[in-house]
Scaffold this motif. Structure first.
Motif: not given
Length: 85
Positions: A24, A54-55, A58, A61-62
């Protein structure tokens, strides 16, 4: 492409979280270098595209990680039914 994804799956099975974190950091550094290379007149568009990517990455994944964080998913030692010390 299938060969590449199979190789990546095999590699990730042998990785630890530390290996992934180093990967990363490499990707963050690459992103910073690419950001520096974007001409000033196109930085705003590049920022919007990067934000959307990114959104889009992310949030899912979260959503997968949150149950682990809240303790609602069994760890490897919990499968046998034995209590952890």
């Amino acid at each position: 492409m299938h060969r590449l994804t199979d190789a990546a799956d095999r590699y990730l099975k042998d990785c630890t979280w530390r290996d992934i974190s180093v990967l990363k950091f490499c990707l963050i550094a690459l992103g910073a270098l690419l950001g520096i290379a974007v001409p000033a007149r196109k930085k705003k568009a590049a920022a919007w595209v990067s934000s959307l990517v990114f959104v889009a990455a992310y949030v899912p994944l979260m959503a997968e990680f949150l149950p682990y964080l809240l303790g609602k998913r069994a760890g490897a030692g919990d499968i046998s039914g034995e209590k952890q010390l």
